[in-house]
Write an enzyme that holds these catalytic residues in place. Structure first.
Site, mmCIF file in Angstrom:
data_model
loop_
_atom_site.group_PDB
_atom_site.id
_atom_site.type_symbol
_atom_site.label_atom_id
_atom_site.label_comp_id
_atom_site.label_asym_id
_atom_site.label_seq_id
_atom_site.Cartn_x
_atom_site.Cartn_y
_atom_site.Cartn_z
ATOM 1 N N GLU A 133 9.514 16.522 14.912
ATOM 2 C CA GLU A 133 9.904 16.255 13.526
ATOM 3 C C GLU A 133 9.122 17.183 12.613
ATOM 4 O O GLU A 133 7.888 17.213 12.637
ATOM 5 C CB GLU A 133 9.633 14.798 13.155
ATOM 6 C CG GLU A 133 10.123 14.459 11.758
ATOM 7 C CD GLU A 133 9.897 13.006 11.390
ATOM 8 O OE1 GLU A 133 10.754 12.424 10.700
ATOM 9 O OE2 GLU A 133 8.849 12.456 11.788
ATOM 10 N N GLU A 159 9.353 1.447 11.160
ATOM 11 C CA GLU A 159 10.435 2.416 10.962
ATOM 12 C C GLU A 159 9.753 3.773 10.958
ATOM 13 O O GLU A 159 9.037 4.112 10.015
ATOM 14 C CB GLU A 159 11.198 2.148 9.665
ATOM 15 C CG GLU A 159 12.498 2.952 9.551
ATOM 16 C CD GLU A 159 12.299 4.315 8.938
ATOM 17 O OE1 GLU A 159 12.271 5.312 9.708
ATOM 18 O OE2 GLU A 159 12.171 4.402 7.716
ATOM 19 N N LYS A 166 0.851 -1.186 0.000
ATOM 20 C CA LYS A 166 0.000 0.000 0.000
ATOM 21 C C LYS A 166 0.888 1.239 0.000
ATOM 22 O O LYS A 166 1.466 1.618 1.010
ATOM 23 C CB LYS A 166 -0.938 0.057 1.199
ATOM 24 C CG LYS A 166 -2.049 1.119 0.988
ATOM 25 C CD LYS A 166 -2.665 1.601 2.255
ATOM 26 C CE LYS A 166 -1.920 2.762 2.866
ATOM 27 N NZ LYS A 166 -1.907 3.997 2.027
ATOM 28 N N CYS A 226 13.211 11.047 6.881
ATOM 29 C CA CYS A 226 13.166 10.726 8.310
ATOM 30 C C CYS A 226 14.533 10.841 8.963
ATOM 31 O O CYS A 226 14.631 11.102 10.169
ATOM 32 C CB CYS A 226 12.578 9.334 8.520
ATOM 33 S SG CYS A 226 13.381 8.034 7.560
#
Length: 486
Positions: A390, A258, A182, A293
């Protein structure tokens, strides 16, 4: 696009010819980050489409040839797929650049190179795995065999749509699993094209299936599905928590995560080359528009060199060429969309309101598309949002420190633990700091270096899964013990 056109909603199963729709024939419309124009429509998969894709993968695993092929045969199929990706590299690069705003040069030179290398690496590794026969008493024989875990759901984000997909799909297929992939609803086109290439490479029906849908519907359906044995996810910590809940509420499927990062990049006064350190810091945070990331979003600089290093980073930022992602000369493309740009601008506004000093950027660029000027803040306090959250954009927070111990303390003062770096010419310092940093990867006098032989993943709330290397296969295989009494 029309379901019968070049981008079907799934591969290896005739889902695009079925009239059954889980969401009332709804469509995903993707707009170009470069100018906001609609580029394509694909079927918006709901739970019904997910059921079909998982059922296809289940049949292919339980009764199909793929898990029963020899590892060498599976490896050859992955090598054929790598060759086809290489053949269509230009087309795929354009697709990625259009759908998520990445500069075309980076899509071609970096992302597609990584995809080709990943399928080739696992294709070559497939028949190199070994089982075990532990020494036992003389009247018995013990065997420990590695067996494919079953149906794998791979849920991947939009920032590196094919790289991150290949990091999960390639080892899962090499292990003998079947896969339902997906992609993000923001980047479905490249994944659907990959599925077509997998068919051309000779993967049997049902081995690789792609469903294009959003997270709350298609992602949730995969997380709760009782016939999914393993789920591998790259994305936000909030969604990672949801997948753990889905697993607990369904069949206790293994979930490998992750997640995000707030990576520290530590520059000590004895760095072997301060100009290189500054240039690398700028490249790291502005590469891929900061939508990464592992982006070194916290630059920790010794106070004695902070002004020099920050000035050099600002100069690099202001020299970057922003523009059309399809222009080969562009160095900084568009953010993935208006909603994401608005979120990043919210962090910029928070940085200003909390007292950080804006050195450059912080505003939109151009009159069309979702572009943001590369942004640098200094005089950042560790408690500010700039230093804690973040951002996932081209926004750098510079923090000064006085001692190595303070630098390590600042670096570890985050809920994340994906990556870190330290710049020093002292070998002892390099080892001591690397050991002290709580991160899955630590770079010394470099950033974002490595190859497929080393694992990638994090600690703390950056997750616990590992992509890349032979260790990635562990996620998709079970250990079976067979004890034979002689």
């Amino acid at each position: 696009m029309d379901p019968a056109g070049p981008y079907p909603p799934a591969a290896h199963q005739p889902l695009h010819r079925r009239r059954r729709r889980g969401r009332g024939e709804r469509r995903l419309r993707r707009r170009l980050p470069r100018d906001g124009r609609a580029v394509a429509e694909v079927a918006d998969a709901g739970s019904a489409e997910v059921d079909l894709a998982v059922a296809a993968a289940r049949r292919a695993f339980d009764a199909g040839p793929w898990p029963r092929w020899s590892p060498a045969e599976r490896g050859r199929a992955l090598l054929r797929l790598a060759d086809l990706v290489e053949r269509d590299r230009s087309e795929l690069a354009v697709t990625i650049s259009l759908e998520m705003g990445k500069p075309i040069t980076e899509a071609y030179d970096i992302e597609l190179r990584a995809v080709v290398n990943t399928f080739r690496w696992y294709g070559q590794l497939a028949d190199k795995l070994t089982d075990e026969s532990p020494r036992t008493a003389g009247d018995a024989l013990a065997l420990v065999t590695r067996e494919p875990a079953g149906v794998v759901a791979a849920v991947v984000p939009w920032n590196f749509p094919l790289t991150l997909a290949s990091w999960k799909v390639a080892p899962a297929l090499a292990a003998g699993c079947t896969v339902v992939l997906k992609p993000s609803e923001l980047s479905p086109l490249s994944a659907l094209r990959l599925a077509r290439l997998a068919t051309e490479a000779g993967l049997p029906p049902g081995v690789l299936n792609v469903v294009a849908g959003d997270g709350p519907t298609a992602g949730r359906a995969l997380g709760l599905h009782p016939d999914v044995d393993v789920l591998a996810f790259t994305g936000s910590a909030a969604v990672g928590r949801q997948f753990l809940r889905y697993a607990a509420d369904s069949n206790l499927k293994r979930v490998w995560l992750e997640l995000g990062g707030k990576s520290p990049n530590i520059v000590l006064p004895d760095a072997p080359d301060l100009d290189r350190a500054a240039a690398t810091a700028a490249w790291g945070i502005f590469f891929n528009q900061g939508e990464m990331c592992t982006a070194p979003s916290r630059l920790l600089v010794h106070r004695s060199i902070a002004e020099r290093v920050t000035d050099a980073v600002v100069a690099r930022a202001e020299a970057l060429r922003i523009g059309d992602p399809l222009d080969p000369a562009t160095e900084l493309g568009a953010m993935v969309g208006e909603d994401h740009l608005a979120r990043v601008l919210g962090h910029v506004a928070a940085g200003r309101s909390e007292g950080a000093r804006l050195r450059t950027g912080g505003t939109r660029w151009g009159t069309a598309g979702s572009f943001l000027r590369p942004t640098v803040f200094d005089r950042v306090d560790p408690g500010m949002r700039l230093a804690r959250e973040e951002i996932f954009g081209p926004v750098l927070a510079v923090l000064a420190f006085d001692t190595v111990e303070e630098a390590v303390r600042l670096a570890n003062a985050t809920e994340y633990g994906l990556a870190a770096a330290v710049w020093t010419a002292d070998l002892s310092t390099a080892h001591r700091v690397s050991r002290a940093l709580r991160a899955g990867t630590v770079w010394v006098n470099c950033y974002e270096e490595g190859d497929l032989s080393v694992p990638f993943g994090g600690v703390k709330q950056s997750g616990h899964g590992r992509d890349k290397s032979a260790h990635a296969l562990d996620k998709y295989m079970d250990l079976k013990t067979t004890w034979i009494q002689l």
